[in-house]
Write an enzyme that holds these catalytic residues in place. Structure first.
Site, PDB file in Angstrom:
ATOM      1  N   ASN A 143       2.418  -4.691  -3.777  1.00 31.19           N
ATOM      2  CA  ASN A 143       0.839  -5.012  -3.394  1.00 31.19           C
ATOM      3  C   ASN A 143       0.037  -3.802  -2.973  1.00 31.19           C
ATOM      4  OD1 ASN A 143      -1.233  -7.145  -2.876  1.00 31.19           O
ATOM      5  ND2 ASN A 143      -0.875  -6.692  -0.811  1.00 31.19           N
ATOM      6  N   GLU A 202       0.831  -1.139  -0.045  1.00 27.04           N
ATOM      7  CA  GLU A 202       0.057  -0.204   0.073  1.00 27.04           C
ATOM      8  C   GLU A 202       0.686   1.332   0.012  1.00 27.04           C
ATOM      9  OE1 GLU A 202      -2.789  -0.434   3.190  1.00 27.04           O
ATOM     10  OE2 GLU A 202      -3.456  -2.235   2.623  1.00 27.04           O
ATOM     11  N   HIS A 241     -10.293  -6.024  -2.224  1.00 21.07           N
ATOM     12  CA  HIS A 241     -11.220  -6.010  -1.131  1.00 21.07           C
ATOM     13  C   HIS A 241     -12.329  -5.093  -1.843  1.00 21.07           C
ATOM     14  CE1 HIS A 241      -8.882  -7.899   1.772  1.00 21.07           C
ATOM     15  NE2 HIS A 241      -7.837  -7.016   1.617  1.00 21.07           N
TER      16      HIS A 241
END
Length: 351
Positions: free
Chosen positions: A200, A157, A236
């Site tokens: 990621n 992130e 998500h």
């Protein structure tokens, strides 16, 4: 119950009635094959060490998946103690379970903007420099699992939520916005020459601007010679995500030519923005979304399919259940029974 809750309940009831038969949950075929048996790539799940004490979940993991990701017990928040020492009991247990059951292990995660252990914040640089401590952590953790993991989420992130550049963190302040990321990849490669090293991030399907910034960061890492050898997209999402958004994202990411990891897939019912949708319609859309994610991954060139990881197999084990007890985001229910989402995965993988 508040007036807002009553209105939400009434809206859901009306929407369910309006949807009629189309909103009813589809029957799940009996005897669905295990997910890991129908694809040529690895199927994974997140797990915590305590989950391994549940025989039903342990059995479901053995049946369905062949890769595990420690949900949080390989992160700094678990490993780094206040005095600067390292704790490895839980990640070691997960690694042992994976090895004993012929499963791959994905290391998650070495560097994350959201975590700044006390030991790093009060580091006495008269004794050791911040850069030395940073490198030592990565060398110690990645080195401990050298040869035991197939890859690492090296940096997690890194892109700002709105896509406007990169996040500010303890690491960026002390080592540089780009430099701390490149250094993490170089050090991880030093610690484990054989692991796939991934960048990621999340919301890449919802936010094209963030996705573009993520891709530019990946391109800059590659241009700098940093050993970036894969990318992870968490996925998500909520059940009312617009059809096609995951597919578009996957095509964009594929243009980098790197292996792709669907790294943390779950589909929330309660996070849906459209509060007029009834539960059954949300479940239908949830299954459709799982299916789209699988179809988009299957459309990748074979060499770019790194792995496909579900962020929890059962509803009861999901982190989203902690946020809202009524959520049911996983492909299997609390009793390990497959839901329509699991059937959609099977259908899409068989495609």
């Amino acid at each position: 119950m508040s007036d807002v809750s009553r209105r939400a309940l009434l809206g859901s009831s009306l929407a369910l009635a309006a949807c009629g038969q189309k909103a009813q949950s589809q029957p799940v075929p009996a005897n669905l094959p295990p997910l890991k048996t129908i694809v040529p790539f690895r199927i994974g799940s997140s797990v915590q060490a305590l989950h391994l004490d549940d025989p039903a979940l342990a059995a479901l993991l053995r049946r369905q998946v062949n890769q595990l990701t420690p949900e949080w017990q390989m992160k700094m928040e678990y490993i780094v103690q206040p005095d600067g020492s390292f704790r490895f009991d839980a990640p070691d247990r997960i690694a042992a379970f994976a090895a004993d059951n012929g499963m791959a292990l994905l290391g998650h995660v070495l560097v994350w903007y959201a975590q700044a252990p006390e030991a790093f914040e009060r580091l006495d640089e008269n004794r050791v420099s911040f850069e030395q401590a940073y490198r030592n952590y990565i060398l110690a953790v990645a080195g401990r699992y050298r040869g035991k993991v197939v890859g690492w989420d090296v940096v997690n992130e890194a892109v700002a939520e709105d896509g406007d550049g990169w996040r500010t963190s303890l690491w960026s302040k002390r080592l540089g916005d780009f430099e701390h990321i490149a250094l993490a990849f170089r050090t991880a490669r030093e610690a484990d020459p054989g692991a796939t090293l991934l960048l990621n991030d999340y919301n890449l399907e919802y936010m094209p601007r963030k996705r573009a910034t993520f891709m530019k960061l990946a391109e800059r890492l590659l241009a700098s010679g940093a050993p970036l050898t894969g990318i992870g997209t968490q996925v998500h999402v909520a059940a009312d995500i617009r059809p096609g958004e995951i597919t578009t994202m996957m095509k964009d990411l594929a243009s980098l030519g790197l292996p792709i990891h669907v790294s943390e897939l779950d589909v929330s019912l309660v996070r849906a923005d459209n509060k007029l949708l009834g539960r059954a319609e949300l479940e239908r859309r949830q299954a459709r979304t799982y299916g789209e994610a699988a179809e988009a991954f299957m459309a990748l060139p074979e060499r770019q399919r790194f792995a496909f990881t579900l962020w929890g197999l059962r509803d009861k084990d999901s982190w989203l259940r902690g946020e809202n007890a009524s959520d049911a985001s996983a492909p299997f229910d609390d009793a390990s029974r497959p839901k329509a989402a699991a059937a959609a995965l099977v259908e899409a993988f068989r495609g």
